[in-house]
Write an enzyme that holds these catalytic residues in place. Structure first.
Site, PDB file in Angstrom:
ATOM      1  N   ALA A   1       0.853  -1.185   0.000  1.00 12.99           N
ATOM      2  CA  ALA A   1       0.000   0.000   0.000  1.00 12.99           C
ATOM      3  C   ALA A   1       0.885   1.228   0.000  1.00 12.99           C
ATOM      4  O   ALA A   1       2.008   1.199   0.527  1.00 12.99           O
ATOM      5  CB  ALA A   1      -0.922   0.018   1.217  1.00 12.99           C
ATOM      6  N   VAL A  35       0.499   3.831   1.750  1.00 10.02           N
ATOM      7  CA  VAL A  35       0.650   4.364   3.097  1.00 10.02           C
ATOM      8  C   VAL A  35       1.641   3.564   3.938  1.00 10.02           C
ATOM      9  O   VAL A  35       2.076   4.045   4.989  1.00 10.02           O
ATOM     10  CB  VAL A  35      -0.741   4.407   3.786  1.00 10.02           C
ATOM     11  CG1 VAL A  35      -1.192   3.017   4.208  1.00 10.02           C
ATOM     12  CG2 VAL A  35      -0.742   5.356   4.969  1.00 10.02           C
ATOM     13  N   TYR A  36       2.019   2.374   3.506  1.00 10.56           N
ATOM     14  CA  TYR A  36       2.983   1.588   4.273  1.00 10.56           C
ATOM     15  C   TYR A  36       4.347   2.275   4.254  1.00 10.56           C
ATOM     16  O   TYR A  36       5.015   2.327   3.223  1.00 10.56           O
ATOM     17  CB  TYR A  36       3.122   0.172   3.704  1.00 10.56           C
ATOM     18  CG  TYR A  36       1.904  -0.717   3.850  1.00 10.56           C
ATOM     19  CD1 TYR A  36       0.804  -0.338   4.624  1.00 10.56           C
ATOM     20  CD2 TYR A  36       1.850  -1.955   3.220  1.00 10.56           C
ATOM     21  CE1 TYR A  36      -0.302  -1.152   4.751  1.00 10.56           C
ATOM     22  CE2 TYR A  36       0.739  -2.781   3.346  1.00 10.56           C
ATOM     23  CZ  TYR A  36      -0.335  -2.379   4.109  1.00 10.56           C
ATOM     24  OH  TYR A  36      -1.432  -3.202   4.232  1.00 10.56           O
ATOM     25  N   SER A  37       4.721   2.802   5.403  1.00 10.94           N
ATOM     26  CA  SER A  37       5.998   3.520   5.555  1.00 10.94           C
ATOM     27  C   SER A  37       6.154   4.617   4.507  1.00 10.94           C
ATOM     28  O   SER A  37       7.231   4.853   3.962  1.00 10.94           O
ATOM     29  CB  SER A  37       7.176   2.537   5.506  1.00 10.94           C
ATOM     30  OG  SER A  37       7.079   1.601   6.549  1.00 10.94           O
ATOM     31  N   ASN A  38       5.025   5.281   4.210  1.00  7.90           N
ATOM     32  CA  ASN A  38       5.026   6.440   3.308  1.00  7.90           C
ATOM     33  C   ASN A  38       5.644   6.117   1.950  1.00  7.90           C
ATOM     34  O   ASN A  38       6.425   6.891   1.395  1.00  7.90           O
ATOM     35  CB  ASN A  38       5.771   7.620   3.951  1.00  7.90           C
ATOM     36  CG  ASN A  38       5.409   8.948   3.292  1.00  7.90           C
ATOM     37  OD1 ASN A  38       4.271   9.145   2.869  1.00  7.90           O
ATOM     38  ND2 ASN A  38       6.384   9.851   3.199  1.00  7.90           N
TER      39      ASN A  38
END
Length: 344
Positions: free
Chosen positions: A59, A61-64
């Site tokens: 995704a 959003v995973y660790s930006n």
């Protein structure tokens, strides 16, 4: 590896898929999951492909975005051998258009994901959450244009309610837009809410479930037991507040049943918990995570065998909770139950 159709689509996915949230991990949540760099990630991808696991889920959003970047580096040179699933909609910044599923946000999010992943198409894009501020027609028409442009192959959702999924599917049918074929959901022996509404909907409408957190947010690892303190190294010390809650007595009841099944089968508690999920209706793939090679190989041991019907019944009984209204009458009263032959 068993391969299953993803919902009503023609795409076949492995019964187990790999969750890349541990790649490039940073911050209080994702950092606790793991922080595999490109070298370690490449080794984990190697092991997955050897076992027939060719679907990798991530995704933005995973660790930006770092998870997508590390996954892209790990699969470089073998894009045709893998399926990539990623998600978008959760906030990626503080700006007014840095979250949600507007046309502007979706187009930019897909372009950014393609760049981070080092590919020109995404096999499955899922909306990470429902955006109540954007008209569903705008969302669907944008996804339609991205599919027609060859940037997306299939579309799905994650963490939607039943009415949100059904309204979206109705409008997709009305306008001829691509239908969602996947719903990425939380489902485990200590979290069976998926069964009340979303599973029957998936059966009726052809949505395959991609299961996240099959071990109940790290509670079904076999390390948590009745009368014992939480292990010092458990990530739950830092992440419990981020995940779905579980009553202690419910957890211990399930763990007791898992222990029994594990002894009977010669498998580990996590392997039994994952295998139970693989027997459930609509489940297309269970997403497994791993911070290292040992964890990955352990989780891969959840396939290639099956629990007996008696073991499944005991796990069902240990994990059962009263359904919320309006579902409990269909489970408890004969007159209602006769109207719901497909109840699971």
């Amino acid at each position: 590896m068993d391969y299953r159709r993803l919902g009503a689509s023609g795409l076949k996915v492995p019964a187990l898929s790999f969750g890349a949230g541990t790649f490039g991990g940073s911050g209080p949540l994702f950092g606790a999951w793991g922080n595999s760099d490109a070298t370690e990630a490449r080794r984990l991808v190697d092991i997955c492909l050897e076992a027939g696991v060719n679907l990798f889920d991530t995704a933005d959003v995973y660790s930006n975005g770092a998870s997508e970047e590390v996954l892209g580096a790990a699969i470089k040179g073998r894009r045709d051998a893998v399926l990539i699933s990623t998600k978008t909609a959760l906030p990626m910044g503080e700006g007014p258009n840095d979250a949600g599923s507007s046309r502007s946000r979706l187009i930019k999010a897909v372009e950014d994901a393609l760049k981070r992943l080092g590919t020109d198409y995404i096999d499955l894009l899922q909306l990470h959450a429902f955006d109540a501020a954007t008209p569903i027609e705008e969302v669907l028409s944008t996804l339609d244009s991205l599919v027609r442009a060859g940037k997306l192959r299939y579309v799905g959702v994650s963490n939607f309610s039943g009415w949100q999924v059904m309204k979206s599917l109705g409008l997709a049918d009305k306008h001829g837009y691509p239908r969602y074929v996947a719903h990425q959901v939380y489902y485990s022996l200590v979290g069976r809410d998926y069964e009340w509404e979303l599973m029957p909907l998936g059966l009726d409408q052809g949505l395959g479930a991609l299961v996240w957190s099959p071990l109940g947010w790290g509670r079904l690892t076999g390390k948590i037991r009745r009368g014992e303190p939480l292990p010092d190294k458990s990530r739950l010390h830092d992440t419990a507040s981020f995940g779905p809650p579980v009553e202690d007595e419910q957890l211990y009841r399930v763990v007791d049943a898992l222990d029994t099944a594990a002894k009977e089968t010669g498998k580990t508690v996590p392997q039994v918990a994952i295998n139970w999920l693989l027997q459930r209706p609509t489940v297309a793939s269970v997403i497994i995570g791993a911070r290292n090679e040992e964890q990955l190989r352990q989780n891969l041991g959840a396939v290639g065998w099956s629990l007996t019907s008696d073991q499944i019944k005991k796990l069902d009984a240990a994990s059962a909770v009263t359904a919320p209204y309006p579902y409990f009458p269909y489970r408890r009263q004969e007159g209602f139950a006769r109207l719901s032959p497909a109840a699971v």
